[in-house]
Design a protein around this motif. Structure first.
Motif, PDB file in Angstrom:
ATOM      1  N   UNK A   1       0.839  -1.196   0.000  1.00  0.00           N
ATOM      2  CA  UNK A   1       0.000   0.000   0.000  1.00  0.00           C
ATOM      3  C   UNK A   1       0.876   1.250   0.000  1.00  0.00           C
ATOM      4  N   UNK A   2       0.459   2.265  -0.753  1.00  0.00           N
ATOM      5  CA  UNK A   2       1.229   3.496  -0.832  1.00  0.00           C
ATOM      6  C   UNK A   2       0.305   4.701  -0.946  1.00  0.00           C
ATOM      7  N   UNK A   3       0.761   5.828  -0.375  1.00  0.00           N
ATOM      8  CA  UNK A   3       0.074   7.092  -0.594  1.00  0.00           C
ATOM      9  C   UNK A   3       0.510   7.693  -1.924  1.00  0.00           C
ATOM     10  N   UNK A   4       1.759   7.441  -2.274  1.00  0.00           N
ATOM     11  CA  UNK A   4       2.185   7.780  -3.625  1.00  0.00           C
ATOM     12  C   UNK A   4       3.379   6.921  -4.018  1.00  0.00           C
ATOM     13  N   UNK A   5       3.660   6.893  -5.313  1.00  0.00           N
ATOM     14  CA  UNK A   5       4.677   6.024  -5.897  1.00  0.00           C
ATOM     15  C   UNK A   5       5.642   6.880  -6.713  1.00  0.00           C
ATOM     16  N   UNK A   6       6.919   6.536  -6.631  1.00  0.00           N
ATOM     17  CA  UNK A   6       7.926   7.191  -7.472  1.00  0.00           C
ATOM     18  C   UNK A   6       8.522   6.153  -8.415  1.00  0.00           C
ATOM     19  N   UNK A   7       8.486   6.429  -9.697  1.00  0.00           N
ATOM     20  CA  UNK A   7       9.100   5.555 -10.695  1.00  0.00           C
ATOM     21  C   UNK A   7      10.559   5.950 -10.871  1.00  0.00           C
ATOM     22  N   UNK A   8      11.454   5.053 -10.512  1.00  0.00           N
ATOM     23  CA  UNK A   8      12.897   5.283 -10.672  1.00  0.00           C
ATOM     24  C   UNK A   8      13.506   4.067 -11.343  1.00  0.00           C
ATOM     25  N   UNK A   9      12.861   3.615 -12.394  1.00  0.00           N
ATOM     26  CA  UNK A   9      13.248   2.382 -13.078  1.00  0.00           C
ATOM     27  C   UNK A   9      14.508   2.583 -13.912  1.00  0.00           C
TER      28      UNK A   9
END
Length: 563
Positions: free
Chosen positions: A234-242
């Motif tokens: 579960x997350x409040x927000x996600x950061x894409x650092x792929x």
């Protein structure tokens, strides 16, 4: 006759080219097109602004449009996107928002950089999923932090940006989870050297999930990150650092040659397949100076150097870019990890034979207060000892040593040359034998046959009854922790107890870091035993035994001194 030079993209590559070109040619007409609102900003500083380590936003702005135009007499056009290259007429098409127009050129420079990878994962377009690449991105994330909406964060990707974001979001109180599809974080390092980095992250409350990619993003109010394993976070927000990929659309549509990795092909002078178009930075493929293969290396250092070279060549100087080696460094709380040249994965992929060695040395003279061990791993040629790559993990003094090793690789030096380097010494800063020297001594001993080396990961391939594992540490050290099944004979008693060792088996020796076991090896080899030294000793063994989510018995300082 003055030249008209158009530059696509600002930041390090484009802005650097423009400034250098003006210094080389006062008469050139220089126009820079930047689709964003800033001509030059510090990409690498963005995570530190989000946490407040860098307090003022203006500190990220390396140069402003007004200041750069005034100092260098350059026409800077912000919010202007070059949408097409018309090679036949030597023009570009520009969309400024208000109008679409054409601009002619004598020379064109492409420095659009690279774009964050955003894979087609179901749900990825939903709100609350961010990337971090520019000032717009950082302003959005900073607003979330300011509004205290950074409770639970999932970072997709365990590379440098992902790790830096994890640390800085933890500093503002976020509950951070890193999800990495690969078996390790920080791809430029080998897996063994990332173990201490992973432990540091976990010790600071950051959760790490390895070998598991993202299947989808679901959920209503919050984001549910569903993984391929079936687990979810579960997350409040996600950061894409792929990761990032070259912004090659302009070049591709203009018919410029691209490399196998998707970067623009350039020659030694950074000229594309069109003699009037140059390219630099994250968008191009460069020569790896170790493998001599083409590679994508997205780093600020090479981009700045390429900017000078492109400008010099347009100004009439013939200057070559000799390639890159991917030197990088990262701060992870109180730990530093750095690498230069090729890692084991790359050497194996390219079929390059190599030898590796590990050394653990104090950051400065062991008798001076505050000495903390650093782990140095080097890869080198079995024929001649040419240095191929180096990786260092530690708390103090990592940066100065990786820079010395990066210079050695750049100049084609060997491990024998490392022995000879005369490096600055005073007790607060180093030892009379610097860790770089020690790495050279150890590697040279291997190549000269003064010691046979064995690595911990090689023991599993040996028949259990074919060797004896000999621990030559002091009694107290052995009692505090040892490898199961190891025979214990302290080094100072070894000569008197040689009769306790079998001559029909290999004797594999270790101490705490490798020095005493090297001495033991010299004794054993000269007494007719088949002996080998376990590289890195018991300290490295403890690092390698570390499993994510599982505690290990590991002295925080590892060792302050090899007795």
């Amino acid at each position: 006759m003055s030249k008209k030079v158009l530059i696509v993209g600002g930041v390090a590559g484009g802005a650097g080219t423009a400034a250098r070109l003006r210094r080389m040619d006062e008469t050139a007409e220089i126009i820079v097109f930047e689709r964003g609102g800033y001509i030059s900003f510090a990409n690498c500083g963005l995570p530190y602004y989000i946490s407040g380590v860098i307090r003022k936003r203006d500190r990220l702005l390396v140069q402003t449009k007004e200041a750069m135009e005034a100092r260098f007499n350059i026409d800077i056009r912000l919010h202007s996107e070059v949408t097409a290259i018309l090679r036949d007429t030597r023009e570009v098409e520009v969309n400024s928002g208000d109008q679409i127009y054409r601009e002619s050129y004598d020379y064109l420079v492409l420095a659009p950089g690279a774009a964050p990878i955003v894979p087609p994962i179901p749900g990825i377009e939903r709100a609350g999923i961010y990337t971090l690449r520019n000032m717009v991105d950082v302003d959005r994330l900073k607003a979330l932090v300011t509004q205290r909406r950074t409770g639970r964060v999932v970072i997709i990707g365990g590379g440098a940006i992902g790790i830096e974001m994890a640390e800085n979001l933890k500093l503002v109180g976020s509950d951070v989870t890193i999800v990495e599809a690969a078996a390790q974080i920080l791809g430029p390092l080998d897996e063994d050297m990332t173990k201490l980095v992973g432990k540091t992250l976990l010790d600071n409350g950051i959760k790490i999930i390895l070998n598991d990619g993202v299947k989808s993003f679901t959920g209503q109010e919050n984001i549910e990150v569903v993984l391929n394993s079936g687990k979810s976070v579960e997350a409040d927000f996600v950061i894409l650092a792929i990761g990032v990929k070259p912004e090659n659309k302009l070049a591709r549509e203009a018919g410029l040659a691209l490399g196998e990795r998707g970067g623009i092909k350039v020659d030694d002078y950074l000229c594309t397949s069109d003699p009037y178009i140059y390219a630099l930075g994250d968008v191009i493929e460069v020569r790896d100076i170790v493998t001599d293969q083409q590679a994508l290396i997205s780093l600020a250092g090479p981009a700045n150097k390429q900017a000078r070279i492109v400008a010099d060549n347009i100004a009439g100087r013939k200057v070559k870019f000799k390639g890159s080696q991917g030197t990088s460094i990262i701060k992870v709380f109180d730990l530093t990890a750095a690498s230069t040249g090729n890692n084991e994965k790359t050497l194996k992929l390219n079929g390059i034979p190599y030898v590796k060695s590990y050394t653990i040395s104090p950051s400065h003279a062991a008798y001076y207060p505050g000495a903390i061990p650093i782990i140095v791993k080097i890869m080198f040629s079995p024929e001649g000892g040419t240095l191929y790559g180096a990786q260092i993990v530690g708390k103090v003094g990592v940066d100065k040593r990786i820079d010395v090793l990066a210079t050695a690789i750049r100049m084609g030096l060997t491990v024998f040359d490392l022995e000879e380097l005369e490096l600055a010494y005073a007790p607060p800063y180093s030892s009379a034998k610097d860790p770089v020297n020690i790495a050279g001594f150890t590697a040279a001993n291997i190549l000269k046959g003064d010691v046979r080396v064995m690595h911990w990961d090689e023991l599993d391939s040996l028949a259990k009854d074919s060797y004896i594992l000999l621990d030559v540490r002091m009694d107290k050290e052995y009692q505090q922790g040892h490898v199961d099944g190891a025979l214990h004979i302290p080094l100072d008693s070894l000569r008197e107890r040689l009769n306790e060792l079998p001559r029909d088996k290999q004797i594999i020796v270790h101490c705490k870091t490798g020095l005493r076991s090297y001495i033991a090896n010299r004794i054993l080899m000269q007494n007719g035993f088949n002996a080998a030294n376990l590289s890195g000793g018991y300290d490295l063994y403890q690092v390698l035994q570390y499993q994510y989510g599982k505690a290990i018995n590991m002295n925080e300082q590892m060792t302050r001194q090899e007795k």
